[in-house]
Design an enzyme around this catalytic site. Structure first.
Site, PDB file in Angstrom:
ATOM      1  CB  THR A  51      -6.619   7.130   8.367  1.00  0.00           C
ATOM      2  OG1 THR A  51      -5.593   7.614   9.252  1.00  0.00           O
ATOM      3  CG2 THR A  51      -6.932   8.201   7.329  1.00  0.00           C
TER       4      THR A  51
ATOM      5  CE  LYS B  69      -1.526  -1.760   3.746  1.00  0.00           C
ATOM      6  NZ  LYS B  69      -2.188  -2.035   5.041  1.00  0.00           N
TER       7      LYS B  69
ATOM      8  N   GLY C 263      -7.496   2.236  11.732  1.00  0.00           N
ATOM      9  CA  GLY C 263      -8.017   0.923  11.367  1.00  0.00           C
ATOM     10  C   GLY C 263      -8.022   0.633   9.878  1.00  0.00           C
ATOM     11  CB  THR C 264      -6.786   2.408   6.858  1.00  0.00           C
ATOM     12  OG1 THR C 264      -5.506   2.692   7.432  1.00  0.00           O
ATOM     13  CG2 THR C 264      -7.645   3.645   6.924  1.00  0.00           C
ATOM     14  N   GLY C 265      -5.605  -0.376   7.865  1.00  0.00           N
ATOM     15  CA  GLY C 265      -4.900  -1.607   7.520  1.00  0.00           C
ATOM     16  C   GLY C 265      -5.709  -2.846   7.845  1.00  0.00           C
ATOM     17  CB  CYS C 266      -7.684  -3.784  10.866  1.00  0.00           C
ATOM     18  SG  CYS C 266      -6.432  -3.490  12.107  1.00  0.00           S
TER      19      CYS C 266
END
Length: 535
Positions: free
Chosen positions: A231, A188, A233-236
């Site tokens: 933003t 990402k 928690g975007t990875g989870c």
């Protein structure tokens, strides 16, 4: 099989609800899947950061996985915070016991998405250093997709922090991670915003890269950079969304794009929670409104939707060779004069259309906005008159010039749509002209290359400067605000939104045809027009 695709998340808890197990289960539910969970750790966490972490015993972690897989089963798995070396070993052991050896089809059955959570955004360590080698050696070969951000990718590849500075660096790093045994690496690019390749001043983009370790090929996806606060928690969320799409049977290439689109929309639709970095809006797709309300980080959702409905057409319009020819002075004078005369007639109908918009509302502020646009149009037509007089075409001659076929097609579509439709129709059909000219003027005024600002060398530069000027850019912002306010006041159905997008698309295509006609105009046509004028 159950009636819903099943997704198991193996991760830590976020007491603030924005990341971890909580974010995973929200995402899985929002995407139409049935979520189960195995908890690896408990955090004391809020929007300001992670304040404490306490692990779950490895025996309990393994037991959770075993009973869920034994009874409910799963169609995909997502891992997040794995907490310790022992926890990673327990997870891998449980996968092998249920799916069989990874090199005998076990990995393909598990459809594992690994979010390599190592350090929180606030700097709290979520995976001890001694566990990293175990993650690389034992867990990654089980993974179908690995989803690191740039700092995580550097860490896992044992690169120096800050080593990734370009998309080429991303590809090299992803290839090294792929060599650890994972099939796909979805790297990402949110930590490395880049200038838009389209040359739009101030427009940042991010590039996400999907590396296929089997074919050793990279697929790149560019999307707008959202410089926003909420933003958490975007990875989870992204990893859980990819797992949900895999559970539905989507191929990896499609799953990652669908998941990234979901996360981008969740960021755009986020609302403030807590005093720090708030969570994304996991349930944006289930909200009663077709589009999210304007917010500080997504101030123009309606306008953005209309432009992106057919982005290829929009880019053909705003990057058309006609305005570029005016910016560098290479456009033939006949083409410019053809355009300026035909645009004068178009603007008359454009003013009428906005007058109709004022007629179609009872809101006095909306009415005042339409009247202001009409006043701006009058100012714009006077600019055209001055250009024509500069080249020996009087106001009377200008008014007597017959409309071209491309102009008739465009103006009649604008008027018919405005007369037959409602306020939104009238706003949308006129939006491409207003917004597009503003985009072109702003971009070319700021451009460093391909422009000639000396009016002695380039007689058209004044035209570019007008559309990039504060007064016209202000008119554009007022027009966009009217467009957004109209939709806020009158929410519409998805079917109606699609109708309006098609109106915007057709008006955009007519704008392209209008400039095509100007580029194709020649001296013979101009001479014929002048001959036919009344004397």
């Amino acid at each position: 099989m159950t009636s819903l695709p099943r997704v198991l998340t193996i991760a830590g808890s976020d007491s603030g609800g924005g990341a971890g197990i909580q974010a995973d289960l929200k995402t899985i539910a929002a995407l139409g899947c049935y979520g189960t969970s195995a908890l690896t750790a408990i955090t004391a966490q809020d929007t300001l950061g992670v304040h404490a972490v306490e692990g779950i015993s490895t025996g309990m972690v393994k037991h959770q996985i075993q009973v869920v897989l034994g009874d409910i089963g799963t169609d995909a798995i997502k891992t997040g915070m794995l907490f310790s070396r022992e926890t990673i070993e327990a997870v891998v052991e449980a996968l092998g016991a249920h799916f069989g050896p990874r090199d005998r089809g076990g990995r393909e059955k598990a459809r594992l998405v690994v979010d390599p959570v190592c350090v929180s955004t606030s700097g709290h360590s979520l995976l001890p250093l001694e566990a990293v080698d175990t993650l690389r050696r034992e867990c990654l070969p089980w993974a179908t997709v690995l989803t690191p951000n740039i700092p995580e990718a550097e860490f896992l590849a044992d690169w120096e922090k800050g080593s990734i500075r370009s998309v080429d660096d991303m590809e090299r790093c992803a290839s090294e991670l792929g060599a650890l045994g994972v099939r796909y690496v979805y790297l990402k690019g949110g930590h490395m915003p880049l200038e838009s390749r389209q040359g739009e001043p101030g427009r940042k983009v991010v590039v996400d890269l999907l590396w296929d370790a089997d074919t050793r090929t990279a697929t790149k996806e560019e999307r707008p950079y959202l410089d926003v606060k909420n933003t958490h928690g975007t990875g989870c969320t992204l990893a859980a969304a990819i797992a949900s799409e895999l559970a539905k049977g989507q191929p990896v290439q499609r799953a990652v794009v669908t998941a990234a689109d979901y996360v981008a929309a969740a960021i755009a639709a986020a609302y403030p929670v807590g005093r720090g970095s708030g969570p994304v809006n996991h349930f944006h797709s289930l909200m009663p409104r077709t589009l999210s309300l304007p917010s500080p980080h997504s101030p123009t959702p309606f306008t953005d939707f209309l432009i992106n409905y057919n982005r290829a057409a929009w880019d053909r319009y705003v990057f058309h060779p006609f305005p570029q020819g005016l910016a560098d002075g290479s456009m033939p004078l006949d083409s410019f004069l053809h355009f300026i005369q035909q645009d004068y007639h178009f603007l008359k109908q454009y003013g009428r259309s906005n007058s109709l918009a004022a007629y179609k509302t009872d809101d006095m502020l909306q009415m005042a906005g339409s009247i202001q646009i009409v006043n701006d149009v009058i100012r714009e037509t006077e600019m055209h008159v001055k250009y024509c007089e500069k080249y020996g075409i009087s106001r009377a001659e200008l008014q007597a010039v017959p409309e071209s076929l491309s102009n008739i097609a465009y103006t009649r579509y604008v008027l018919d749509t405005s007369m037959q439709g409602d306020l939104l129709d009238a706003r949308v059909v006129t939006a491409p002209c207003l917004i597009g000219y503003g985009h072109v003027g702003k971009r070319l005024l700021a451009a460093q290359d391909g422009v000639e600002r000396d009016e002695e060398k380039n007689p058209y530069w004044g035209w570019i400067a007008e559309y990039g000027s504060d007064w016209y850019q202000g008119a554009v912002q007022k027009g966009i605000q009217l467009l957004e306010d109209s939709l806020v006041a009158n929410p519409i159905s998805p079917a109606r939104l699609l109708e309006l997008a098609k109106v915007f698309e057709k008006a955009t295509l007519l704008e392209i045809a209008f400039w095509d006609a100007a580029v194709g105009a020649d001296g013979a046509e101009m001479t014929a027009q002048r001959r036919d004028l009344p004397h």
